[in-house]
Design a protein around this motif. Sequence first.
Motif, PDB file in Angstrom:
ATOM      1  N   LEU A 126       0.841  -1.191   0.000  1.00  0.00           N
ATOM      2  CA  LEU A 126       0.000   0.000   0.000  1.00  0.00           C
ATOM      3  C   LEU A 126       0.880   1.246   0.000  1.00  0.00           C
ATOM      4  N   PRO A 127       0.636   2.209  -0.906  1.00  0.00           N
ATOM      5  CA  PRO A 127       1.486   3.404  -0.951  1.00  0.00           C
ATOM      6  C   PRO A 127       1.170   4.364   0.203  1.00  0.00           C
ATOM      7  N   ALA A 128       1.865   5.477   0.209  1.00  0.00           N
ATOM      8  CA  ALA A 128       1.669   6.479   1.265  1.00  0.00           C
ATOM      9  C   ALA A 128       0.252   7.058   1.187  1.00  0.00           C
ATOM     10  N   LEU A 129      -0.148   7.726   2.269  1.00  0.00           N
ATOM     11  CA  LEU A 129      -1.516   8.237   2.391  1.00  0.00           C
ATOM     12  C   LEU A 129      -1.955   9.110   1.214  1.00  0.00           C
ATOM     13  N   PRO A 130      -1.145  10.068   0.720  1.00  0.00           N
ATOM     14  CA  PRO A 130      -1.607  10.897  -0.407  1.00  0.00           C
ATOM     15  C   PRO A 130      -1.998  10.070  -1.635  1.00  0.00           C
ATOM     16  N   ALA A 131      -1.221   9.003  -1.910  1.00  0.00           N
ATOM     17  CA  ALA A 131      -1.553   8.157  -3.062  1.00  0.00           C
ATOM     18  C   ALA A 131      -2.828   7.373  -2.800  1.00  0.00           C
ATOM     19  N   CYS A 132      -3.026   6.932  -1.559  1.00  0.00           N
ATOM     20  CA  CYS A 132      -4.268   6.226  -1.213  1.00  0.00           C
ATOM     21  C   CYS A 132      -5.463   7.159  -1.344  1.00  0.00           C
ATOM     22  N   ASN A 133      -5.297   8.409  -0.892  1.00  0.00           N
ATOM     23  CA  ASN A 133      -6.384   9.388  -1.022  1.00  0.00           C
ATOM     24  C   ASN A 133      -6.729   9.630  -2.486  1.00  0.00           C
ATOM     25  N   ALA A 134      -5.690   9.728  -3.322  1.00  0.00           N
ATOM     26  CA  ALA A 134      -5.921   9.939  -4.758  1.00  0.00           C
ATOM     27  C   ALA A 134      -6.667   8.749  -5.360  1.00  0.00           C
ATOM     28  N   THR A 135      -6.319   7.544  -4.915  1.00  0.00           N
ATOM     29  CA  THR A 135      -6.988   6.349  -5.430  1.00  0.00           C
ATOM     30  C   THR A 135      -8.436   6.287  -4.962  1.00  0.00           C
ATOM     31  N   LEU A 136      -8.665   6.664  -3.708  1.00  0.00           N
ATOM     32  CA  LEU A 136     -10.051   6.729  -3.225  1.00  0.00           C
ATOM     33  C   LEU A 136     -10.881   7.659  -4.103  1.00  0.00           C
ATOM     34  N   ASP A 137     -10.306   8.803  -4.448  1.00  0.00           N
ATOM     35  CA  ASP A 137     -11.016   9.782  -5.276  1.00  0.00           C
ATOM     36  C   ASP A 137     -11.319   9.213  -6.660  1.00  0.00           C
ATOM     37  N   VAL A 138     -10.338   8.491  -7.237  1.00  0.00           N
ATOM     38  CA  VAL A 138     -10.553   7.875  -8.552  1.00  0.00           C
ATOM     39  C   VAL A 138     -11.674   6.843  -8.480  1.00  0.00           C
ATOM     40  N   LEU A 139     -11.699   6.057  -7.410  1.00  0.00           N
ATOM     41  CA  LEU A 139     -12.742   5.043  -7.250  1.00  0.00           C
ATOM     42  C   LEU A 139     -14.122   5.678  -7.109  1.00  0.00           C
ATOM     43  N   VAL A 140     -14.184   6.812  -6.411  1.00  0.00           N
ATOM     44  CA  VAL A 140     -15.464   7.517  -6.277  1.00  0.00           C
ATOM     45  C   VAL A 140     -15.928   8.015  -7.642  1.00  0.00           C
ATOM     46  N   ARG A 141     -15.001   8.599  -8.404  1.00  0.00           N
ATOM     47  CA  ARG A 141     -15.358   9.101  -9.734  1.00  0.00           C
ATOM     48  C   ARG A 141     -15.824   7.974 -10.656  1.00  0.00           C
ATOM     49  N   ALA A 142     -15.265   6.781 -10.436  1.00  0.00           N
ATOM     50  CA  ALA A 142     -15.656   5.622 -11.247  1.00  0.00           C
ATOM     51  C   ALA A 142     -16.885   4.919 -10.680  1.00  0.00           C
ATOM     52  N   HIS A 143     -17.434   5.443  -9.579  1.00  0.00           N
ATOM     53  CA  HIS A 143     -18.608   4.864  -8.905  1.00  0.00           C
ATOM     54  C   HIS A 143     -18.366   3.419  -8.461  1.00  0.00           C
ATOM     55  N   ARG A 144     -17.145   3.126  -8.091  1.00  0.00           N
ATOM     56  CA  ARG A 144     -16.815   1.793  -7.564  1.00  0.00           C
ATOM     57  C   ARG A 144     -16.815   1.880  -6.035  1.00  0.00           C
TER      58      ARG A 144
END
Length: 532
Positions: A126-144
């Motif tokens: 698992l990468p550092a928190l900023p990268a995890c936050n960015a991935t969370l945002d991408v998942l939200v945009r993808a409605h996953r």
Amino acid sequence: MPLSSPLRLILSSRRRPLATHHRCLSSSSAAAVAAATPATSRDRAAHLAAAVHGSAAAKNFAHAIRLTKSLVQASSPGARPGAAAFAALASTSGSPGPALGVLVIALSQMALHDEALSVFHRLPTLPALPACNATLDVLVRAHRFDRVWKLFDEMLSRGMVPTVVTYNTLINACRHEGAVAKAWQVWNQMAARRIGPNVVTYSTMISALCDEGCIGEAEQLFLAMKQTGMRPNHYTYNALMSSHCKRDGINRALTLYQELLKSGLVPNAVIFTTLIDGFFQVNRISDAKNIFLDMHRYGVAPTVPVYNSLIDGAFRSGDSQEALTVYEDMTRLGLCPDEFTCSIIVRGLCSGGQVQVAARFLEAMQQSGINLNAAAYNALIDEYCKNGDLAEALATCTIMSGVGIEPNVVTYSSLIDGHSKKGKMEIAMAIYTEMIAKGVEPNVLTYTALIHGHAKDGDINAAFRLQKEMAEKGISPNSVTVSVLVDGLCRENRIQDAVMIFMKHSGQKKLNPKQCDIHDLDIWSLFRWPIP
């Protein structure tokens, strides 16, 4: 009728096809990417990758992200940008983890969401928190959304401490899910960790409340936000203004607009679009036009959505000539109509009885390469069906499929309704069968059209079979559905059955149909709609 000058220009215009969106190619390994990359490009990529590693090691993440974006843009044509950048970073350091986390952030900011997720899934840890936050945002945009909560749980299990950015993303996920109660749970969890909300937190929560119709609660939170000394931003104001406009609360929206101006914020195009829509909705046409003129006063250039609102408002007020003139003004400024522009104009022309003009307009837009959506074709198909021109409706559906736009539930429901009303139940059922075969789920309008057609055709048993199927799928009948069933039973002189259906769907279950007089029931209240 003779064509107006603006309309002649519309139908005679031809525009260059729009550029197609970038499509990611199939994934390739780091070795394959490197082998396919010319030496000079590999050298440049290696230098950029080394610079990214250096900036990431020095914790100069802003510079590392900028360098990573350059690395992504330097990818060779034909290569997936995320895969190429991953290969360059992985091959230039023995510990590429921090730089690969930066790559996830860079790809997210570049709206290369699939690439960002692909890189994230390839990370060994698992990468550092900023990268995890960015991935969370991408998942939200993808409605996953299921992945959002799984990733968040994994972050907590690894001992990561969420920040306000994390919680803002989670509240935004709740907003998209329509889960206000869950959003408040996230808010309370954030408060329990002693993490204070910021303007994004408040604005996202207010938007979530507005989306679910909780406008009073949203106003209370808006007041609490200001009492903390926090200044609302454009997003905050627009969420409230848009919600009030949708509920005919244009005066409150205007008050919020005045408050925005007093706060020192300069209204943007989104704010103006919301107000223009709101004024047109309550038929305050002159106010809508004055708001449009305000845009020039504040130095805000009109956008396509602004013109879409003006065009739609003109059509709704019955002035098709004005609508087409506004369209001409928009194109004269060099603004290219989008799919919403086209659907608004086709729907407006059809509503005004100019179906042939609408068809020619749609054809012209298609030939010009303008992006189109199902709504434009559906408006035309529905109008053909209402006019009984079923051959043209089916032909338009064929054209729609031919340009790569698949028919949806609205398309099929219109076609089924049109054929049902003409008594062509065999064709209507064939369309229904095709709809199911293609995985398009029918809705209450689809079933009501079929039930109506069978009942009118004297096949009440088929009508009730469909009503049973509808119930098994958890679709509740509306008043029209009940009306056509009652009407079909009455036509067959099955009055007691008609009364039972009425009672079942009106809540009058205590009455015994064998002991009551049909005239004692308000059964005819069901027939507020004409049933031909």
